[in-house]
Design an enzyme around this catalytic site. Structure first.
Site, mmCIF file in Angstrom:
data_model
loop_
_atom_site.group_PDB
_atom_site.id
_atom_site.type_symbol
_atom_site.label_atom_id
_atom_site.label_comp_id
_atom_site.label_asym_id
_atom_site.label_seq_id
_atom_site.Cartn_x
_atom_site.Cartn_y
_atom_site.Cartn_z
ATOM 1 N N GLY A 177 42.486 -28.083 5.882
ATOM 2 C CA GLY A 177 42.132 -28.937 7.014
ATOM 3 C C GLY A 177 43.347 -29.632 7.600
ATOM 4 O O GLY A 177 44.298 -29.954 6.880
ATOM 5 N N HIS B 130 34.926 -22.726 14.802
ATOM 6 C CA HIS B 130 36.329 -22.340 14.544
ATOM 7 C C HIS B 130 36.574 -20.849 14.299
ATOM 8 O O HIS B 130 37.018 -20.445 13.241
ATOM 9 C CB HIS B 130 36.920 -23.177 13.413
ATOM 10 C CG HIS B 130 36.116 -23.319 12.144
ATOM 11 N ND1 HIS B 130 35.392 -22.294 11.595
ATOM 12 C CD2 HIS B 130 35.966 -24.380 11.311
ATOM 13 C CE1 HIS B 130 34.830 -22.722 10.489
ATOM 14 N NE2 HIS B 130 35.157 -23.984 10.296
ATOM 15 N N HIS C 115 35.743 -34.187 11.553
ATOM 16 C CA HIS C 115 35.407 -34.719 10.219
ATOM 17 C C HIS C 115 36.020 -36.110 10.121
ATOM 18 O O HIS C 115 37.210 -36.239 9.868
ATOM 19 C CB HIS C 115 35.992 -33.824 9.125
ATOM 20 C CG HIS C 115 35.525 -32.401 9.189
ATOM 21 N ND1 HIS C 115 34.477 -31.926 8.434
ATOM 22 C CD2 HIS C 115 35.959 -31.342 9.915
ATOM 23 C CE1 HIS C 115 34.285 -30.633 8.697
ATOM 24 N NE2 HIS C 115 35.178 -30.255 9.591
ATOM 25 N N ASP D 138 37.947 -29.181 15.066
ATOM 26 C CA ASP D 138 37.883 -29.171 13.608
ATOM 27 C C ASP D 138 38.871 -30.188 13.045
ATOM 28 O O ASP D 138 39.589 -29.906 12.084
ATOM 29 C CB ASP D 138 38.157 -27.761 13.052
ATOM 30 C CG ASP D 138 37.844 -27.661 11.561
ATOM 31 O OD1 ASP D 138 37.170 -28.567 11.034
ATOM 32 O OD2 ASP D 138 38.285 -26.689 10.925
ATOM 33 N N ARG E 272 35.291 -38.445 7.975
ATOM 34 C CA ARG E 272 35.511 -38.814 6.562
ATOM 35 C C ARG E 272 34.780 -40.072 6.102
ATOM 36 O O ARG E 272 35.048 -40.547 5.002
ATOM 37 C CB ARG E 272 37.006 -38.990 6.265
ATOM 38 C CG ARG E 272 37.889 -37.802 6.635
ATOM 39 C CD ARG E 272 37.478 -36.540 5.936
ATOM 40 N NE ARG E 272 38.482 -35.480 6.013
ATOM 41 C CZ ARG E 272 38.191 -34.188 5.913
ATOM 42 N NH1 ARG E 272 36.942 -33.787 5.728
ATOM 43 N NH2 ARG E 272 39.135 -33.282 5.963
ATOM 44 N N HIS F 277 43.686 -34.900 6.215
ATOM 45 C CA HIS F 277 44.023 -35.149 4.809
ATOM 46 C C HIS F 277 45.391 -35.825 4.812
ATOM 47 O O HIS F 277 46.193 -35.591 5.716
ATOM 48 C CB HIS F 277 44.137 -33.825 4.030
ATOM 49 C CG HIS F 277 42.874 -33.029 3.988
ATOM 50 N ND1 HIS F 277 41.829 -33.315 3.144
ATOM 51 C CD2 HIS F 277 42.487 -31.936 4.701
ATOM 52 C CE1 HIS F 277 40.849 -32.424 3.333
ATOM 53 N NE2 HIS F 277 41.218 -31.586 4.278
ATOM 54 N N HIS G 157 33.339 -30.867 17.063
ATOM 55 C CA HIS G 157 33.665 -30.550 15.667
ATOM 56 C C HIS G 157 34.770 -31.459 15.110
ATOM 57 O O HIS G 157 35.952 -31.178 15.270
ATOM 58 C CB HIS G 157 34.094 -29.083 15.601
ATOM 59 C CG HIS G 157 34.229 -28.553 14.206
ATOM 60 N ND1 HIS G 157 34.145 -27.206 13.921
ATOM 61 C CD2 HIS G 157 34.451 -29.168 13.017
ATOM 62 C CE1 HIS G 157 34.310 -27.020 12.629
ATOM 63 N NE2 HIS G 157 34.506 -28.192 12.044
ATOM 64 N N LYS H 213 24.441 -28.472 10.532
ATOM 65 C CA LYS H 213 25.644 -27.716 10.189
ATOM 66 C C LYS H 213 25.492 -27.124 8.795
ATOM 67 O O LYS H 213 25.084 -27.814 7.868
ATOM 68 C CB LYS H 213 26.855 -28.674 10.211
ATOM 69 C CG LYS H 213 28.146 -28.124 9.605
ATOM 70 C CD LYS H 213 28.759 -27.033 10.465
ATOM 71 C CE LYS H 213 30.032 -26.461 9.849
ATOM 72 N NZ LYS H 213 31.174 -27.359 9.851
ATOM 73 N N ASN I 40 30.087 -33.094 5.831
ATOM 74 C CA ASN I 40 30.682 -32.939 4.493
ATOM 75 C C ASN I 40 31.444 -34.182 4.042
ATOM 76 O O ASN I 40 32.599 -34.131 3.673
ATOM 77 C CB ASN I 40 31.583 -31.691 4.416
ATOM 78 C CG ASN I 40 32.725 -31.714 5.416
ATOM 79 O OD1 ASN I 40 32.662 -32.381 6.433
ATOM 80 N ND2 ASN I 40 33.786 -30.985 5.121
HETATM 81 C C1 NCD Z 1 37.370 -28.942 6.796
HETATM 82 C C2 NCD Z 1 37.485 -30.286 6.087
HETATM 83 O O1 NCD Z 1 38.564 -30.628 5.580
HETATM 84 O O2 NCD Z 1 36.493 -31.022 6.077
HETATM 85 N N1 NCD Z 1 38.489 -28.139 6.389
HETATM 86 C C3 NCD Z 1 38.975 -27.054 7.013
HETATM 87 O O3 NCD Z 1 39.858 -26.420 6.458
HETATM 88 N N2 NCD Z 1 38.554 -26.674 8.203
HETATM 89 C C4 NCD Z 1 36.068 -28.282 6.500
HETATM 90 C C5 NCD Z 1 35.732 -27.163 7.454
HETATM 91 O O4 NCD Z 1 35.588 -27.384 8.658
HETATM 92 O O5 NCD Z 1 35.617 -26.018 7.025
HETATM 93 ZN ZN ZN Z 2 34.594 -25.089 8.574
HETATM 94 ZN ZN ZN Z 3 35.282 -28.366 10.235
#
Ligand code: NCD
Ligand code: ZN
Ligand code: ZN
Ligand code: ZN
Length: 376
Positions: free
Chosen positions: A258, A160, A19, A242, A21, A246, A17, A105, A51
């Site tokens: 996140g 998560h 992201h 996860d 980006r 940012h 898991h 997902k 995403n």
């Molecule tokens: C994730 C993100 O920033 O892409 N943010 C988060 O708060 N976990 C999206 C997600 O996993 O829900």
């Molecule tokens: Zn999530």
């Molecule tokens: Zn996530």
């Protein structure tokens, strides 16, 4: 796990898991910086979430993302396909049929990104046409996901899980012979931040009030404890970070959901081992073995060369301070665990038989990250 004078030789961490980006949001992270952060910390395979911009919800966008990851990642990777609120079931069918991905997902609650699916018909069709569905589901959405998996699905992976209340739902489903079967198994993922952080820590400083925001939100200390107990009872399948970077500026300006995670996950868990909270065997199960099994990762390699190895060396006794004794590789440039004193650190990362990280240094010239292969 092989112990050589308290230096562990163990399989590389597989983080189901993350992201990364890319494409579209690469000012926060990209496959280069994200994979370097992984390599440093002992992660040899990451799975990226859909995403991004554009969302990974068409075969074309998936193939485009694969190209980007292949070019830039220094470790192995897998890509989760995404379910779209605009009904992309035809794309899901194509992707799975061609084995372009084996997971989908979906987002069932509001979070970062534009992928919330509220339409029950679409949800049902996604489950009907997927193999393993990974869900962002909180509270009663967890019940709904379990029900959808039972009636229409072929596997459910709940991302998560933050709290006792929510984990109990999943544990109960896992124990129920009707809800968790070989045909439609149920898996539970827990993140490091829901184990190590809580509302008390979040509310302790003005800065933390902004930085420690994510979905699902942090819960109470008692939830941390329930999660640890469940882990030690063998009721949790994976630790996924996860990793959701940012910029600190964005986090401080307005509530942004996140936090980064790949750079600290293994060290936090080894530190917990040193405190007697978990065994090394369980860490290996949650972070290496179970992810490989659940994602159905295929061994790769040509027989005449031997098998390619994803191996790390972890110094369980090395003491260090996060963000002080290391450099932050993630493009977001910060970590929620800054200044934490940890005991235990990854000291070498080998991906596909080549050293990509050693003695505090990422090997710049090694770009041999490959897409993982899976079986059906
Ligand atoms: C994730 C993100 O920033 O892409 N943010 C988060 O708060 N976990 C999206 C997600 O996993 O829900
Ligand atoms: Zn999530
Ligand atoms: Zn996530
Ligand atoms: Zn609830």
């Amino acid at each position: 796990i092989i112990d050589v004078n308290q230096k562990l030789i163990m399989p590389g961490v597989i983080d189901v898991h993350t992201h990364m980006r890319e494409p579209g949001i690469t000012y926060k992270e990209d496959f280069g910086t994200g994979s370097r952060a992984c390599a440093k910390a002992g992660v040899t395979t990451f799975y990226d979430m859909p995403n991004t911009i554009p969302t990974t919800a068409t075969l074309e966008s998936l193939q485009e993302k694969k190209k980007l990851a292949s070019e830039k990642s220094i470790i192995n990777f897998g890509l989760h396909f995404g379910g779209s609120k605009n009904d992309n079931v035809e794309e899901i069918k194509k992707v799975l049929k061609n084995s372009e991905a084996n997971t989908v997902k979906i987002f069932m609650n509001v979070t970062t990104g534009e992928m919330l699916i509220e339409d029950n018909e679409i949800l049902k069709k996604v489950f009907e046409n997927s193999k393993l569905v990974l869900v962002h589901a909180e509270h009663e959405m967890i019940d709904k996901a379990i029900e959808l998996n039972k009636n229409y699905g072929k596997g459910l992976y709940v991302c998560h899980i933050p709290s006792a209340e929510e984990l109990k739902k999943v544990i109960n489903a896992k124990k129920d012979g009707n809800l968790n079967t070989e045909k439609h198994p149920v898996y539970a993922e827990v993140t490091p931040h829901h184990l190590f952080l809580n509302t008390e820590i979040r509310e302790s400083t003005e800065r933390n009030k902004m930085l420690l925001r994510m979905k699902p939100e942090l819960r109470e200390k008692s939830d941390n404890e329930f999660l640890w107990e469940a882990i030690n009872r063998g009721e949790v399948d994976t630790i996924g970070t996860d990793h959701a970077p940012h910029l600190i500026k964005e986090k401080l300006e307005k509530v942004t959901f996140g936090m980064p995670g790949v750079e600290t996950s293994l060290a936090l868990m080894i530190n917990a081992y040193n405190k007697g909270k978990i065994s090394l065997e369980m860490i290996q199960k949650l972070m290496c073995e179970n992810p490989a099994k659940i994602m159905k990762i295929l061994k790769r390699g040509k027989l005449q060369e031997g098998y390619f190895a994803d191996i790390i060396v972890v110094d369980t006794k090395k003491e260090w301070i996060v963000g002080i004794d290391d450099t932050i590789e993630s493009k977001c440039g910060w970590t929620p665990y800054e200044n934490w004193k940890l005991k235990g650190k990854n000291i070498m990362t080998i991906v596909n038989g080549k050293i990509v990280y050693e003695n505090g240094k990422i090997q710049e010239n090694v770009k041999n990250g490959k897409e993982i292969e899976f079986y059906n």
